[in-house]
Motif scaffolding. Sequence first.
Motif, PDB file in Angstrom:
ATOM      1  N   GLY A 251      23.376  50.416  25.720  1.00 46.88           N
ATOM      2  CA  GLY A 251      22.136  49.719  25.354  1.00 46.88           C
ATOM      3  C   GLY A 251      22.355  48.263  24.995  1.00 46.88           C
ATOM      4  O   GLY A 251      23.414  47.685  25.274  1.00 46.88           O
ATOM      5  N   GLY A 252      21.326  47.676  24.381  1.00 49.15           N
ATOM      6  CA  GLY A 252      21.404  46.253  24.066  1.00 49.15           C
ATOM      7  C   GLY A 252      21.319  45.384  25.306  1.00 49.15           C
ATOM      8  O   GLY A 252      21.869  44.282  25.335  1.00 49.15           O
TER       9      GLY A 252
ATOM     10  N   PHE B  31      19.701  52.919  33.316  1.00 48.93           N
ATOM     11  CA  PHE B  31      19.133  53.351  32.034  1.00 48.93           C
ATOM     12  C   PHE B  31      19.579  54.759  31.679  1.00 48.93           C
ATOM     13  O   PHE B  31      19.439  55.192  30.529  1.00 48.93           O
ATOM     14  CB  PHE B  31      17.596  53.276  32.082  1.00 48.93           C
ATOM     15  N   LYS B  32      20.136  55.486  32.627  1.00 50.19           N
ATOM     16  CA  LYS B  32      20.569  56.857  32.357  1.00 50.19           C
ATOM     17  C   LYS B  32      21.653  56.929  31.289  1.00 50.19           C
ATOM     18  O   LYS B  32      21.815  57.962  30.645  1.00 50.19           O
ATOM     19  CB  LYS B  32      21.069  57.520  33.646  1.00 50.19           C
ATOM     20  N   ASP B  33      22.393  55.838  31.093  1.00 50.67           N
ATOM     21  CA  ASP B  33      23.402  55.865  30.029  1.00 50.67           C
ATOM     22  C   ASP B  33      22.757  56.110  28.662  1.00 50.67           C
ATOM     23  O   ASP B  33      23.397  56.646  27.760  1.00 50.67           O
ATOM     24  CB  ASP B  33      24.195  54.553  30.009  1.00 50.67           C
ATOM     25  N   ARG B  34      21.491  55.713  28.520  1.00 57.46           N
ATOM     26  CA  ARG B  34      20.803  55.929  27.243  1.00 57.46           C
ATOM     27  C   ARG B  34      20.569  57.430  26.995  1.00 57.46           C
ATOM     28  O   ARG B  34      20.824  57.930  25.891  1.00 57.46           O
ATOM     29  CB  ARG B  34      19.436  55.228  27.261  1.00 57.46           C
TER      30      ARG B  34
ATOM     31  N   GLY C 205      16.489  59.683  24.484  1.00 52.18           N
ATOM     32  CA  GLY C 205      17.310  58.480  24.628  1.00 52.18           C
ATOM     33  C   GLY C 205      16.558  57.322  25.272  1.00 52.18           C
ATOM     34  O   GLY C 205      16.830  56.148  24.980  1.00 52.18           O
ATOM     35  N   SER C 206      15.612  57.644  26.145  1.00 51.41           N
ATOM     36  CA  SER C 206      14.832  56.599  26.825  1.00 51.41           C
ATOM     37  C   SER C 206      14.041  55.740  25.858  1.00 51.41           C
ATOM     38  O   SER C 206      13.703  54.593  26.169  1.00 51.41           O
ATOM     39  CB  SER C 206      13.850  57.232  27.823  1.00 51.41           C
ATOM     40  N   LYS C 207      13.711  56.297  24.695  1.00 49.93           N
ATOM     41  CA  LYS C 207      12.923  55.517  23.738  1.00 49.93           C
ATOM     42  C   LYS C 207      13.644  54.231  23.335  1.00 49.93           C
ATOM     43  O   LYS C 207      12.985  53.225  23.013  1.00 49.93           O
ATOM     44  CB  LYS C 207      12.639  56.346  22.480  1.00 49.93           C
TER      45      LYS C 207
ATOM     46  N   ILE D  67      13.494  47.541  34.904  1.00 51.18           N
ATOM     47  CA  ILE D  67      14.491  47.678  35.969  1.00 51.18           C
ATOM     48  C   ILE D  67      15.543  48.659  35.470  1.00 51.18           C
ATOM     49  O   ILE D  67      16.138  48.445  34.415  1.00 51.18           O
ATOM     50  CB  ILE D  67      15.123  46.308  36.295  1.00 51.18           C
ATOM     51  N   THR D  68      15.767  49.714  36.242  1.00 51.32           N
ATOM     52  CA  THR D  68      16.531  50.839  35.701  1.00 51.32           C
ATOM     53  C   THR D  68      17.900  51.070  36.346  1.00 51.32           C
ATOM     54  O   THR D  68      18.663  51.906  35.851  1.00 51.32           O
ATOM     55  CB  THR D  68      15.712  52.131  35.836  1.00 51.32           C
ATOM     56  N   GLY D  69      18.214  50.352  37.437  1.00 47.33           N
ATOM     57  CA  GLY D  69      19.505  50.583  38.080  1.00 47.33           C
ATOM     58  C   GLY D  69      19.951  49.383  38.895  1.00 47.33           C
ATOM     59  O   GLY D  69      19.153  48.494  39.212  1.00 47.33           O
ATOM     60  N   ASN D  70      21.226  49.349  39.252  1.00 46.99           N
ATOM     61  CA  ASN D  70      21.848  48.173  39.841  1.00 46.99           C
ATOM     62  C   ASN D  70      21.893  48.183  41.372  1.00 46.99           C
ATOM     63  O   ASN D  70      22.168  49.204  41.994  1.00 46.99           O
ATOM     64  CB  ASN D  70      23.272  48.047  39.293  1.00 46.99           C
TER      65      ASN D  70
END
Lengths: 422, 422
Positions: B78-79, B111-114, B214-216, B378-381
Amino acid sequence: MSGEFVSGLKCRLCGKVYPKEALNFCTEDFGPLEVAYNYEAVAKSFTRQAIESRPRTMWRYRELLPVDGEPTVGRHVGGTPLIRADRLAKALGLRELYVKNDAVNHPSLSFKDRVVAVALSKAVELGFETVGCASTGNLAGSVAANAAAAGLNAYVLIPDNLEQGKVLGATIYGAKVIAIQGNYDHVNRLCSQIAFRFGWGFVNVNLRPFYAEGSKSMGFEIAEDMGWRIPDQVVVPMAGGSLIGKLHKSFKELERLGLVSGPVNTKMYGAQATGCNPIANTVKTDALRVKPVRNPDTIAKSLAIGDPADGYFASQLIRDTGGWSEDVDDDAIVDSMRLLAETEGIWAETAGGVTVAVARKLIAQGKIDRDASTVLCITGNGLKTQEALIDKIARPVVIKPSLAEFEALVGAESPELVATEA
Amino acid sequence: MSGEFVSGLKCRLCGKVYPKEALNFCTEDFGPLEVAYNYEAVAKSFTRQAIESRPRTMWRYRELLPVDGEPTVGRHVGGTPLIRADRLAKALGLRELYVKNDAVNHPSLSFKDRVVAVALSKAVELGFETVGCASTGNLAGSVAANAAAAGLNAYVLIPDNLEQGKVLGATIYGAKVIAIQGNYDHVNRLCSQIAFRFGWGFVNVNLRPFYAEGSKSMGFEIAEDMGWRIPDQVVVPMAGGSLIGKLHKSFKELERLGLVSGPVNTKMYGAQATGCNPIANTVKTDALRVKPVRNPDTIAKSLAIGDPADGYFASQLIRDTGGWSEDVDDDAIVDSMRLLAETEGIWAETAGGVTVAVARKLIAQGKIDRDASTVLCITGNGLKTQEALIDKIARPVVIKPSLAEFEALVGAESPELVATEA
């Protein structure tokens, strides 16, 4: 605002001082120029408390980054994790190991965003509208991305053998990407000519003194995240040889300004690939001059600079600090990419494999102290160098969507289940 | 430490309460379970000042993330930057636009790491040694990376048509990656069977209530980085339909706890690809039930979930907030990936192209207010979905290392210099 902190540019050989302009060599002796600071002015505001109160980007160390006003390019760069790497430490037989993970630096997933943020912010200050670079790949993406965000025209010159991810990772941003038939040294020479001929701001040519300072932010972050301590040993990949020197400079600056307790006795270790090892070879043969590698040949393409601009200074620094340098072959690089991924969940590009593999080698040689605190610098992301792995990693087993098939697979403890060398 | 904050799991349909265990559906009515908090306890320590004093990771919002002790997995997640996107805003005709850039989330660039950080920290608390997931790609890499760092065994199940970067980005970590002949919905059903049969912790099956929370953290970060304000409009890509709901929940929680001034009236906009648009279709046809898409067909593979688990709730939320949903075709996706890269220097994966393209479409339809503050998620690279671009982006011009050749190229203003559609 921070205009007072940079006093000018200074020749690293003869000490002659120049104003802070787009100039990278001394007109007297062609020595490289370096940014000179007014450390007394810096000391007034560059305190632990002030730094810790600022946003977690590279700009929290702004007094020691050579941009006079507010940074206008790459405002979000830096602040990457320093990972306490206990699982990798166990595998390597070290007591206290950290991985500085610039594979997740933003926007372009390499430490180059640090140097480009400084160079392009400075380019804007100096009035350049067109910028460029000579790149082995990571710099290409970083200049293209950051120039796009800033609305600058960008010319990106690369060797014609780069990985797909690095080429696409520059063209996608609308940069003018030109592949040169030759290696990096050919590209670099051409860029010097272009910068001179067209009056453009090439980040690693005429803007190089400013550009190179950006790397210090990686060292500042390491020290801060270690609780304002300096590591005993640092292993750094070397291409042009600039990063290793700037990391050491960052530690010395923190010592000079009293943010860490000295003396700084960090041993600096330089990592190269055997297929392009001009600096490692200089150290290992105790040579005075760096002998260029004519035809670099390694999967670590981002390190494939045969005639490194800062090779002399890097080899001197390694000697002076009591460190060492080594090089590793392509198989060792891939093995260590996997070791880093499997133990710490970090997928580095091939250069990261070089760093880990060289650390392994130096530990085995007894040149790295197993009981001293050690930092490995990871500078780029594994998604950029997939070519190096594609035939070395087992493909997934394919089954039908059936529990029975899954049970047969797992129950049989099929060796194909585990990713092993093909 | 934070064990006091989570009171249990609660059925989203009938409200029945369960203990905080690995369970994802109500045994009464098969409704999905959601984490329930003791907000009075949370309020005591969850203040702006406390949050701002903590490290800049997702865990600074720990009171509202359902891990009882210290997080043990994904401590650095995050961050990510919230970018003020003035150049893209100008291109789209918006006044105040931000891009939340989880393309540079670490370790695995989505964002899945969250969600995985929460799910695997919880898995460790619950005593699981083997974890797994059903994935369209990003989750695969995240589970594999984070499980490796934590020393957990990982089974990663994916459809057999995924992009190379996503497959390699799971196998590299030593996870057991199994490709299923079929689409995501086949994979997901099999994972439910496996989780039940083997007693493993599947992050998006039996650990789903914890996982989804975690998405929050993405929403909390958006609000904090806007100066503790809630945006008027948010555009979110939808696969399973969970993220859009959790973002809205995060805003409502901040309102409830008094960290932002209410009322929260954010309009939520859901983005899908035309080749897999079950939720968008539900909204556009004002249907009550989500009609699954049998054979998803889009370059946005990470969004290719034909039977979305949270589709019903997502479509209801979109209606309730006064938002809307749209879908876009593959050409529009690629065009918008380029627009985002060229204006803001952000290279998103195909799902990011979906988000930007849907925003464009909704602006043209007058459904997004040009004068209201807007956030694009934006959620992925982009490095993960190179296949989508490789034939659509011009390759670099190749020249010899000669200033004359360069001058001929630039002087002629050759159109090939600029990256345009092939």
